[in-house]
Motif scaffolding. Sequence first.
Motif, short mmCIF file in Angstrom:
data_model
loop_
_atom_site.label_atom_id
_atom_site.label_comp_id
_atom_site.label_asym_id
_atom_site.label_seq_id
_atom_site.Cartn_x
_atom_site.Cartn_y
_atom_site.Cartn_z
N ILE A 160 -4.87 6.71 2.76
CA ILE A 160 -4.38 5.35 2.55
C ILE A 160 -4.97 4.81 1.25
N ASN A 161 -4.12 4.51 0.29
CA ASN A 161 -4.56 3.95 -0.99
C ASN A 161 -4.77 2.44 -0.86
N GLN A 162 -5.65 1.93 -1.66
CA GLN A 162 -5.95 0.50 -1.63
C GLN A 162 -4.74 -0.33 -2.07
N PRO A 163 -4.62 -1.56 -1.58
CA PRO A 163 -3.47 -2.42 -1.92
C PRO A 163 -3.38 -2.70 -3.41
N LEU A 192 -7.06 1.78 8.38
CA LEU A 192 -8.29 2.56 8.18
C LEU A 192 -9.04 2.75 9.50
N SER A 237 -1.37 -7.41 2.90
CA SER A 237 -1.53 -5.98 2.58
C SER A 237 -2.96 -5.53 2.84
N GLU A 238 -3.93 -6.38 2.52
CA GLU A 238 -5.33 -6.03 2.76
C GLU A 238 -5.61 -5.94 4.26
N TYR A 241 -4.12 -2.70 5.42
CA TYR A 241 -4.96 -1.61 4.91
C TYR A 241 -6.19 -1.41 5.80
N ASN A 242 -6.89 -2.49 6.09
CA ASN A 242 -8.09 -2.40 6.92
C ASN A 242 -7.75 -1.98 8.35
N ILE A 245 0.85 -1.20 0.00
CA ILE A 245 0.00 0.00 0.00
C ILE A 245 0.88 1.25 0.00
N THR A 246 0.31 2.32 -0.49
CA THR A 246 0.97 3.62 -0.48
C THR A 246 0.13 4.58 0.35
N ILE A 247 0.77 5.26 1.28
CA ILE A 247 0.09 6.18 2.19
C ILE A 247 0.61 7.59 1.94
#
Length: 239
Positions: free
Chosen positions: A211-214, A194, A186-187, A190-191, A102-104
């Motif tokens: 936060i961009n999606q994986p 968030l 990664s998911e 990500y969660n 992911i990219t933040i």
Amino acid sequence: MNKAINWKFTMVLLLIGFMIAIQYNSVKNPKIRDTRDIWAIRQELAEEKKLHSELLSEIRDLDKTISTYKSLSESSAGQALNDTVDKLNRKAGTTDITGPGITIEINPSPESVAYGIPITSISSDLLTRFVNEVNRFKGITMEIDGKRYTVMSSIRVINGYTSVNGLNVSTPPFKIKIISPTMSDSEKLYNYLLASSIHDDFYLDNLVLDINQPVNDVSIRGWPEKFENLYLQELPKGE
């Protein structure tokens, strides 16, 4: 008779003095009670068990490496050694890597932009807390504003600016990249981010986390610094 009375009187005074000394020491240095609740103790126990599991995993990896060396012939031992060096380089962060992640983006908050509030460098405490939050997930690789972050990295304040590996972190906006072992990891990260309360800490500093999606192809550069060998020496051939 008087001597016997004096002796008994002396013993009583010594006993009383000894008891007073013990009581004084107990009052001066009271025993510290553990006032944590059951959940705090369970949390610490979970962290200790997690550390124990990681140590066992490292021991298994080292045992596996030793077994590999013992089972190889002399001609293939060199290739095995090179593979081990490559693995250590990847672990130390000296090689480029691409994988799911992911990219933040760290951006100024909309309110700070609307009211013209000056945006300064991100605080070292806030950045450290973010790194600690992310490090709950094992096996990740991270890059902060183009600077590779590894176990040997440091977050410090230099001349009033937050730095990573001695290099200043840009004033927001800037990006943080995180690569996980699998897309599923990664998911999960990500969660987790968030829903994390870390957003509130950033907002208090007039910053927001976008936060961009994986995705499957996040690229992170290797650490440009080279390791210096100060103590090991190569033996001449034949020894």
